[in-house]
Write a protein that holds these residues in place. Structure first.
Motif, mmCIF file in Angstrom:
data_model
loop_
_atom_site.group_PDB
_atom_site.id
_atom_site.type_symbol
_atom_site.label_atom_id
_atom_site.label_comp_id
_atom_site.label_asym_id
_atom_site.label_seq_id
_atom_site.Cartn_x
_atom_site.Cartn_y
_atom_site.Cartn_z
ATOM 1 N N LYS A 9 -8.628 4.898 -3.368
ATOM 2 C CA LYS A 9 -8.381 4.294 -2.057
ATOM 3 C C LYS A 9 -7.242 5.016 -1.340
ATOM 4 O O LYS A 9 -7.151 4.971 -0.118
ATOM 5 C CB LYS A 9 -8.051 2.806 -2.201
ATOM 6 N N HIS A 10 -6.388 5.660 -2.115
ATOM 7 C CA HIS A 10 -5.243 6.379 -1.547
ATOM 8 C C HIS A 10 -5.517 7.872 -1.403
ATOM 9 O O HIS A 10 -5.049 8.487 -0.437
ATOM 10 C CB HIS A 10 -3.997 6.164 -2.416
ATOM 11 N N ARG B 141 2.391 1.678 -3.440
ATOM 12 C CA ARG B 141 1.416 2.231 -4.402
ATOM 13 C C ARG B 141 1.205 3.719 -4.156
ATOM 14 O O ARG B 141 1.126 4.508 -5.097
ATOM 15 C CB ARG B 141 0.075 1.496 -4.298
ATOM 16 N N HIS B 142 1.084 4.079 -2.886
ATOM 17 C CA HIS B 142 0.908 5.483 -2.505
ATOM 18 C C HIS B 142 2.060 6.327 -3.058
ATOM 19 O O HIS B 142 1.842 7.366 -3.689
ATOM 20 C CB HIS B 142 0.849 5.567 -0.971
ATOM 21 N N ARG C 275 0.840 -1.205 0.000
ATOM 22 C CA ARG C 275 0.000 0.000 0.000
ATOM 23 C C ARG C 275 0.875 1.256 0.000
ATOM 24 O O ARG C 275 0.629 2.193 -0.754
ATOM 25 C CB ARG C 275 -0.939 -0.010 1.197
#
Length: 189
Positions: free
Chosen positions: A52-53, A14-15, A11
């Motif tokens: 989502k981020h 990806r961020h 996560r």
């Protein structure tokens, strides 16, 4: 626990990928090129993954602005600490500030020109923003004597920002950067 740690790392990666890609696009093509559709294509994740981020493009620009303030603080700190004890750090810091803004125009725009919810001098001001201001403040404090350091720092910051904006618009003679910075430093010393 190992699966949760891996998911957290994925996560975070990806961020970071979203932010790095947005910054690369903004620096190379301008902020208009940075859209959720374009980002999702570039990073090969769906738009819902982006959301989502980050709730929207403003949130991405805001996160990049905070990153930028951290980078600016580091550049200013390096310039401030590179001088001897008897030298004023104002000139190297001013050069560092102008170089940072010139080298990162889209990031600088995110920090100062794009509309964000980021606020200076507030209880919720992010630490990187305060760090950048405090680096300028530390330099001003070395020459301010008993004068108001906070206001003098705000004036220095505003002046440096004005120089960048005028320079970007082609309103200043580029070969006179050093002269302007020396004159500015003398006003604070």
């Amino acid at each position: 626990m190992a699966i949760e740690e891996r998911r957290a790392r994925d996560r975070a990666a990806r961020h970071r990928l979203i932010l790095d890609t947005a910054r690369t696009l903004a620096e190379s093509e301008g902020w208009d090129a940075v859209t959720t559709r374009r980002l999702s294509t570039e990073i090969e994740y769906s738009q819902p993954v982006l959301y989502k981020h980050f709730s929207n493009m403003e949130a991405i620009a805001e996160a990049l602005a905070i990153d930028g303030f951290g980078e600016l603080a580091q550049a200013l700190r390096t310039a401030r600490t590179s001088v001897g004890a008897s030298e004023s750090p104002l000139i190297p810091m001013a050069h560092a500030y102008l170089s940072f803004a010139r080298d990162n125009p889209a990031l600088y725009d995110a920090m100062f020109l794009r509309a964000t919810k980021l606020r200076f001098a507030a209880e919720d001001t992010p630490a990187p923003m305060m760090d950048a201001f405090n680096e300028l403040r530390a330099a001003v404090a070395t020459v301010a004597g008993d004068r108001d350091v906070e206001t003098r720092t705000e004036v220095l910051w505003a002046t440096l920002h004005g120089l960048i904006m005028l320079d970007r618009g082609g309103r200043l003679r580029p070969q006179h950067d050093g002269d302007r910075i020396e004159l500015l430093a003398r006003q604070f010393g």
